[in-house]
Every structure is written in structure tokens, then in C-alpha cells.
Design an enzyme around this catalytic site. Structure first.
Site, PDB file in Angstrom:
ATOM      1  N   GLN A  36     -15.722 -27.287 107.986  1.00 41.48           N
ATOM      2  CA  GLN A  36     -14.438 -27.356 108.684  1.00 41.48           C
ATOM      3  C   GLN A  36     -14.370 -26.260 109.754  1.00 41.48           C
ATOM      4  O   GLN A  36     -14.587 -25.092 109.461  1.00 41.48           O
ATOM      5  CB  GLN A  36     -13.282 -27.201 107.668  1.00 41.48           C
ATOM      6  CG  GLN A  36     -11.921 -27.396 108.262  1.00 41.48           C
ATOM      7  CD  GLN A  36     -11.701 -28.804 108.839  1.00 41.48           C
ATOM      8  OE1 GLN A  36     -12.058 -29.805 108.240  1.00 41.48           O
ATOM      9  NE2 GLN A  36     -11.116 -28.862 110.026  1.00 41.48           N
TER      10      GLN A  36
ATOM     11  N   LYS B  79      -9.274 -35.149 104.179  1.00 38.50           N
ATOM     12  CA  LYS B  79     -10.641 -35.692 104.053  1.00 38.50           C
ATOM     13  C   LYS B  79     -10.944 -36.009 102.589  1.00 38.50           C
ATOM     14  O   LYS B  79     -11.529 -37.043 102.274  1.00 38.50           O
ATOM     15  CB  LYS B  79     -11.655 -34.702 104.640  1.00 38.50           C
ATOM     16  CG  LYS B  79     -11.590 -34.693 106.159  1.00 38.50           C
ATOM     17  CD  LYS B  79     -12.311 -33.554 106.815  1.00 38.50           C
ATOM     18  CE  LYS B  79     -11.950 -33.545 108.302  1.00 38.50           C
ATOM     19  NZ  LYS B  79     -12.466 -32.401 109.032  1.00 38.50           N
TER      20      LYS B  79
ATOM     21  N   ASP C 165     -20.337 -35.300 110.921  1.00 39.02           N
ATOM     22  CA  ASP C 165     -19.455 -34.994 112.057  1.00 39.02           C
ATOM     23  C   ASP C 165     -20.133 -35.343 113.390  1.00 39.02           C
ATOM     24  O   ASP C 165     -19.479 -35.418 114.424  1.00 39.02           O
ATOM     25  CB  ASP C 165     -19.114 -33.493 112.066  1.00 39.02           C
ATOM     26  CG  ASP C 165     -17.698 -33.226 111.573  1.00 39.02           C
ATOM     27  OD1 ASP C 165     -16.874 -34.158 111.618  1.00 39.02           O
ATOM     28  OD2 ASP C 165     -17.426 -32.079 111.164  1.00 39.02           O
TER      29      ASP C 165
END
Ligand code: NAD
Length: 280
Positions: A96, A52, A119
Site C-alpha cells: 500500500q 481490498k 498492481d
């Protein structure tokens, strides 16, 4: 012989588009910044976080890495999220997953400001998706829509079957296909006579987490098959496979995503896309 849907090429295209948009935003004096929080040092998570960061670098966005120790408390993590929510220079916040067992994943994800939730996991964004409002969409299903559109697959009016009903893949996938005017059926572990349903599909999207479970006997001749699964063929090998038995299905499908190089690369590309949209 199926046409292969090339997720590597399509994801590269999307990242290049993001790069252009970031350059334009920079010219207007606007920075793009993603904050990534990792708790503990699970090796797989470290690889994802590293990828990322690299993607941010590629498109010209700033990334802030918060690598917190395994013993971090829920309160400490929530405090950091509050700080980032209130920091106007941060556009996107990503935690995460999975988090260590002692942390409350649900509470943590709900604490992220929905307008920074790149997300797309926050219930507000899930709700926005359900009623057709603008908001962040979970990256993997959003990436699959791009794969289909950029491979010239007609979605409108088509029979689409999604196998899997998880909150991050199956459910948002089904809603997105509905938004594209497909006729959508969701199958799951309690579906009776799965094959009878999947054989109706013009577009079959498989997200079950079972290596090579879907072989040709589940697929209609000429169907477009999207394989979301990622598994190691065996624990000691680096070779990957999906939820679809590629060798069995490829000869009868019209288009198919390979594993690796299909859906996988799209997730990060769509994360970058969400990040850029959060500024635009
Ligand atoms: P999950 O385990 O949360 O959900 C699996 C779903 O499959 C469940 O809804 C379950 O009802 C259904 N299911 C299980 N067994 C079934 C069966 N025998 N028949 C019919 N339905 C069945 O998984 P998930 O998070 O949605 O992920 C699915 C797969 O996609 C996994 O292999 C995962 O690794 C992969 N994945 C890939 C990406 C990517 O970037 N490519 C992203 C997320 C997940």
C-alpha cells in the site's frame, strides 16, 4: 444530457465475474491469495487496505494482511517481500502506497516478483504493456478500458486525449488506448494551449489532480469524458468532486463518469481481476 457511465454497476459486474472464476479455480483445487502490506497507520491507507480485504472476501479469495509498524526498515520490508515471492500459496503481493518517507518506494516495488505484481507497477509489467505482451496492467487505467467497452464506446480510430502523464494513470492509459487502436495524444502541465488539443478529443480522459479544472470550454460537443480525479469539495465536507467540472461538462458530453461512482470503484475491481488472472 450525457449518459452516465455507471462505475458502481460495472465494477460489481467484474467482481461477480471474478467470484465465478474463483469458485471454478477452487473446484480445481486452486486457492487464490493476495498479500497486502501496509507500513504505518495512515488512516486513508487503512481504509484502502480494508476495502481490498473486503473485495477479496467477496470474490472468495484469501487475503493476508501484514500491518507493519511505522519504524519498519527497508531491509525488513524487502525480507518480507522475498518471503512472499517464494511462497507458492501467495498469488498476488501489494504494497500500500505511500510508504513512510524513510523507505525506498522504488526499490520496494521493484523487489516484488513481476508475476505477483497485481498492481502492475513493476518495470517489467510496464515494459510488457508497452510492447503488447501479457502482464499485469495498472488497475485504474485497466478499469477505464472496461468502463468504455462495457458502455459500448467505440475506441478504434477515435481521437483520444489523455490529460496527465503519471506512471500509474496517464502513461499506461495512453498505451492502453493505443492498444485499442485510438489515435492518442498525451497532455501535461507543460502543454501549450491545452484547450486547443482537448477540444479535438472524441474521448477525453482527465487525470490531473486539480479539482474541477476541466469545464465545458475544454470539451468538444458529444465527447465521452472520463474523470479520474478524486477530491474533497472542501476539507471539512465528505462531498467529493473530480478533475472535471461535472455540472458544466455534463450537458455537452455524450457520456460521462460521475465522481463518486465512476472510475473510483473500478480500481479495486481490476485489482481482483488481476489477482484471479495471476492464478489462471
Ligand atoms: P499526478 O499528480 O501523479 O499526475 C498529474 C498529472 O497531471 C501530471 O502528469 C501533470 O503533468 C498533469 N498536470 C498537472 N497540472 C496540469 C495542468 N494544469 N494542465 C495539464 N496537465 C496537468 O496524479 P495521478 O496519480 O495521475 O492522479 C491524477 C488524479 O487521479 C488525482 O486526482 C488522483 O487522486 C486521482 N486518482 C484516482 C484513482 C482512482 O481510483 N479513481 C487512482 C489514481 C489516481
Amino acid at each position: 444530457m450525457a449518459e452516465i457511465i455507471d462505475g458502481k454497476a460495472i465494477s460489481a459486474q467484474i467482481k461477480d465475474e471474478c467470484k465465478e472464476k474463483v469458485a471454478k479455480l477452487k473446484a480445481e483445487g486452486k486457492e487464490v491469495c493476495l498479500a497486502v502490506i501496509q507500513v504505518g497507520n495512515d488512516p486513508a491507507s487503512s481504509v484502502y487496505v480494508g476495502n481490498k480485504k473486503k473485495a477479496c472476501e467477496y470474490i472468495g479469495a484469501k487475503s493476508l494482511a501484514y500491518e507493519l509498524k511505522e519504524e519498519t526498515t527497508n531491509e525488513e520490508l524487502l525480507e518480507l517481500i522475498d518471503k512472499l515471492n517464494n511462497d507458492d500459496s501467495v498469488n498476488g503481493i501489494l504494497v500500500q502506497l505511500p510508504l513512510p518517507k524513510h523507505l525506498n518506494e522504488d526499490e520496494v516495488l521493484k523487489r516484488i516478483n513481476p508475476d505477483k505484481d497485481v498492481d502492475g507497477f513493476h518495470p517489467v509489467n510496464v515494459g510488457r504493456l508497452s510492447i503488447g505482451e501479457k502482464g499485469f496492467v495498472s488497475c485504474t487505467p485497466a478499469g477505464i478500458i472496461q468502463l468504455l467497452k462495457r458502455s459500448n464506446v467505440d475506441i478504434e480510430g477515435k481521437e483520444c486525449v489523455v490529460i496527465g502523464r503519471s506512471n500509474i494513470v496517464g502513461k499506461p492509459m495512453a498505451i492502453l488506448m493505443l492498444r485499442e487502436n485510438a489515435t492518442v495524444t498525451i497532455c501535461h502541465s507543460r502543454t501549450k494551449d491545452l484547450k486547443e488539443v482537448t477540444k479535438r478529443a472524441d474521448i477525453l480522459i482527465v487525470a490531473i489532480g486539480k479539482p474541477k479544472m476541466i469545464d465545458a470550454s475544454y470539451v468538444k460537443e458529444g465527447a465521452v469524458v472520463i474523470d479520474v480525479g478524486i477530491h474533497r469539495v472542501d476539507p471539512n465536507s465528505k462531498k467529493l468532486c473530480g478533475d472535471v467540472d461535472y455540472d458544466s461538462v455534463e450537458p455537452i458530453a455524450s457520456k460521462i463518469t460521475p465522481v463518486p461512482g465512476g472510475v473510483g470503484p473500478m480500481t479495486i475491481a481490476m485489482l481482483m481481476n488481476n489477482l484471479v488472472n495471476s492464478v489462471e
